[in-house]
Design an enzyme around this catalytic site. Structure first.
Site, PDB file in Angstrom:
ATOM      1  CB  ALA A 140      -0.922  -0.009   1.227  1.00  7.51           C
ATOM      2  CB  ALA A 151       8.967  -9.862  -1.969  1.00  3.09           C
ATOM      3  CB  CYS A 181      41.327  -3.443  -8.238  1.00  3.74           C
ATOM      4  SG  CYS A 181      40.556  -3.212  -9.851  1.00  3.74           S
ATOM      5  CG  ASN A 227      12.135  -7.726  -1.821  1.00  4.96           C
ATOM      6  OD1 ASN A 227      12.182  -8.933  -2.038  1.00  4.96           O
ATOM      7  ND2 ASN A 227      11.355  -7.208  -0.882  1.00  4.96           N
ATOM      8  CG  ASN A 275       5.574   6.558   3.601  1.00  8.92           C
ATOM      9  OD1 ASN A 275       5.345   5.899   4.613  1.00  8.92           O
ATOM     10  ND2 ASN A 275       6.629   6.320   2.855  1.00  8.92           N
TER      11      ASN A 275
END
Length: 642
Positions: free
Chosen positions: A20, A116, A168, A113, A51
């Site tokens: 949501a 999920a 490196c 992600n 948010n």
């Protein structure tokens, strides 16, 4: 089309929504206004202040409350007669199994992600429930449809790997500020505050031989009864002074590069450390970890200021001190989180000091946080457009209108006078091990590799299984679950540390292993092929999995790389949606001729076309950094249709 409110397919549908956030708030509102009557929404997050600028169902008074529950309450105010069931829970909770999925007509994703998303994809396949995926990054967005047996599943095509940087370059020859950020975040922060057992030696590239490894170990160890400020100075002098001097001793490295300058704390910091002490009283309540701040202690307020070398040094030492004095219990278990103010301050200061040493321009905390956290701008309008497209595709799925399914891509600039590019979905990939059950092949040294290596690097990391079960014929080699007795747990733990060929049922060349995840109801087979030697540069894990739709490899200059990955929290004002990520696949179209004309040449892409490589030209973005939030599979390259 008739009014959506009167469509039987819509009114009778039972819909499951994941998340949501930015897309989720818009999606829930649009579903409710489109006539959907039975909506279930799952989100494990609580509302944060950051948010509020785009998740319009939330208000200041809602901060700290469950997103799913508040979103429900907000929508019921203007659609009181529909049913909305909220769950404040994790996507991988055992309650959300295949039987749970089977009760729904369609699943709508807005997860944050790759792990999920793969999990939900597999449950949808097992339950035979259509899945509609979505994502946004700034002005870019997409909606894709995945129906078992009719279109490709979410995992049919490879997901690109995160932007990586050669070790490196990170440890010895940084040339960009992002190199300094990765060094500060992945090496120094992890070395000081993370898992002490992880292989992370900041001297590995800047010292010669084992003689200095003991010295490095002693430097980073906080000695008993050692003054914390003296410890901080010792760390400072080692990583910014001694290590640079050691690197300078290799003259060949600097023949065609600018030589860095060693920096020691004594150059601009008084020996009387008390003169540099911050005011820790400004850090709020002693038990409020979130209020601990080096900037607050030092009276520094503006995160957009670019600090001087001296100011960065003060912040570095103050932040290190505060970690040990205020958050000592966390040391040893910390990982970088862009919502952890003290961690961001430490990484910013460390990156800036290193940048100063290598002649790289310094950055503000605001800028450094964006790079370290992989933050991009959020555009509320894009979320609204994508939410509308999700509902359109959901209605097609519910009506079984297979001929009109579309993968729709939202572009930043008009192409052929279009901002939305619809594309016919591809059929399932026959070689996909998830939806086509194609056997995989693994080359591995069965006399050296342990079962633990196989489980961690292949089963969990590559195949994304959460609760794996590994079988050799009828013999069970490994299992995870809450219902196992102590003896079984001990046996499986012992197996993990055994070489494959020495397991109770030996795994050798020609062995066929069956791997299952009971939660995902996914099963695949892996054919084991013994191989003695591996190329350390190209095959550092000592194993090669074939038949797995992995990400296209990113060209690197060194055999080891460090990913520039971020956390999953939010922060204004430059931020990608926490639950919305982009996966534009410009070449992945059924009608190549249409795409060749339609694709925006400046479209930032996070996926390459593996089917039409001759149509793509990879451009190196040396002069800019394209950053994506919360996407485990992002590559910072652009593509251009030729």
């Amino acid at each position: 089309m008739a009014s959506l409110k009167h469509l039987p397919a819509v009114k009778g549908a039972k819909v499951l929504m994941w998340w949501a956030g930015g897309i989720g708030c818009e999606l829930l509102k649009t579903l409710a206004l489109s006539g959907f009557q039975d909506i279930h929404i799952i989100d494990m997050d609580t509302i944060e202040v950051s948010n509020l600028n785009r998740q319009f169902l939330f208000r200041q008074s809602h901060v700290g409350q469950s997103k799913a529950k508040v979103a429900r309450e907000a929508v019921l105010k203007f659609r009181p007669h529909i049913s909305i069931t909220p769950y404040h829970a994790n996507v991988k909770d055992s309650d959300f199994n295949v039987d749970f999925f089977k009760q729904f007509n369609v699943v709508l994703n807005g997860l944050d992600n790759l792990d999920a998303r793969r999990h939900v994809n597999r449950l949808c396949l097992a339950a035979d429930v259509p899945l509609i995926e979505s994502g946004t990054t700034g002005f870019l967005g997409q909606v894709t449809v995945h129906v078992k047996g009719r279109t490709e599943c979410y995992e049919c095509q490879p997901k690109p790997a995160p932007k990586t940087y050669p070790v490196c370059t990170i440890t010895s020859t940084p040339s960009k500020f992002v190199h300094c950020i990765v060094w500060a975040k992945e090496l120094l922060f992890a070395k000081l505050f993370g898992d002490k057992n992880q292989a992370n030696d900041l001297n590995v590239r800047s010292s010669d031989g084992a003689s200095s490894s003991k010295q490095a170990e002693d430097v980073f160890e906080h000695r008993k009864d050692e003054d914390i400020e003296q410890y901080g100075r010792r760390i400072y002098d080692h990583v910014f002074g001694y290590n640079i001097e050691v690197a300078l001793s290799n003259e060949d490295t600097w023949k065609n590069r600018n030589r860095p300058k060693p920096i020691y704390s004594s150059e601009f910091m008084p020996n009387d450390l008390s003169q540099q002490n911050g005011n820790m009283e400004k850090n709020g309540a002693a038990n409020d970890i979130s209020s601990v701040s080096a900037m607050a202690s030092l009276g520094m307020k503006n995160p957009q200021d670019v600090w001087s070398l001296k100011e960065n040094s003060r912040v570095f030492l103050e932040a290190l001190k505060l970690f040990f004095l205020k958050r000592e219990k966390e040391i040893g278990n910390l990982t970088f989180d862009k919502d952890d103010q003290l961690a961001v301050e430490f990484v910013t200061a460390a990156a800036n000091i290193r940048a100063a040493s290598f002649g790289i321009p310094l950055h503000s905390l605001f800028e450094a946080k964006g790079i370290a956290g992989n933050i991009v701008h959020a555009v509320a309008t894009t979320n609204a457009i994508i939410a509308g497209l999700i509902v359109i595709e959901a209605i097609k799925v519910l009506q079984n209108d297979t001929k009109n399914y579309r993968m729709t891509y939202c572009l930043e600039h008009p192409t052929r006078k279009m901002l939305l590019m619809p594309v016919e979905p591809f059929e399932p990939n026959r070689s996909c091990y998830v939806c086509s059950e194609t056997p995989l092949s693994l080359e591995i040294n069965t006399h050296r590799a342990k079962l633990r290596d196989f489980v961690e690097k292949i089963v969990k990391a590559m195949l994304g299984m959460s609760l794996p079960l590994i079988m050799h014929g009828s013999a069970l080699l490994y299992e995870v679950g809450d219902d196992l007795d102590e003896e079984m747990v001990a046996n499986y733990a012992a197996n993990l540390d055994k070489v494959l060929s020495e397991l109770p049922t030996p795994v050798t060349s020609g062995t066929m292993l069956t791997i299952e995840d009971l939660q995902q109801e996914l099963s695949c087979q892996i054919n084991i092929k013994h191989r003695e030697e591996f190329d350390e540069e190209k095959e550092p894990d000592g194993m090669v999995l074939s038949g797995w739709t992995q990400a296209p490899s990113v060209v690197k200059d060194d055999k080891e790389s460090i990913a520039n990955a971020g956390s999953t929290s939010n922060e204004p004002p430059v931020e990608a949606e926490k639950n919305d990520e982009i996966e534009i696949t410009t070449g992945k179209k059924r009608k190549q001729s249409e795409v060749s004309e339609a694709v925006d040449p400046d479209l930032s892409s996070v996926d390459g076309d593996t089917r039409n490589p001759d149509k793509l030209q990879v451009l190196d973005d040396d002069d800019e950094l394209t950053i994506f939030d919360n996407w485990d599979s992002v590559t910072n390259k652009k593509i251009r249709m030729q």
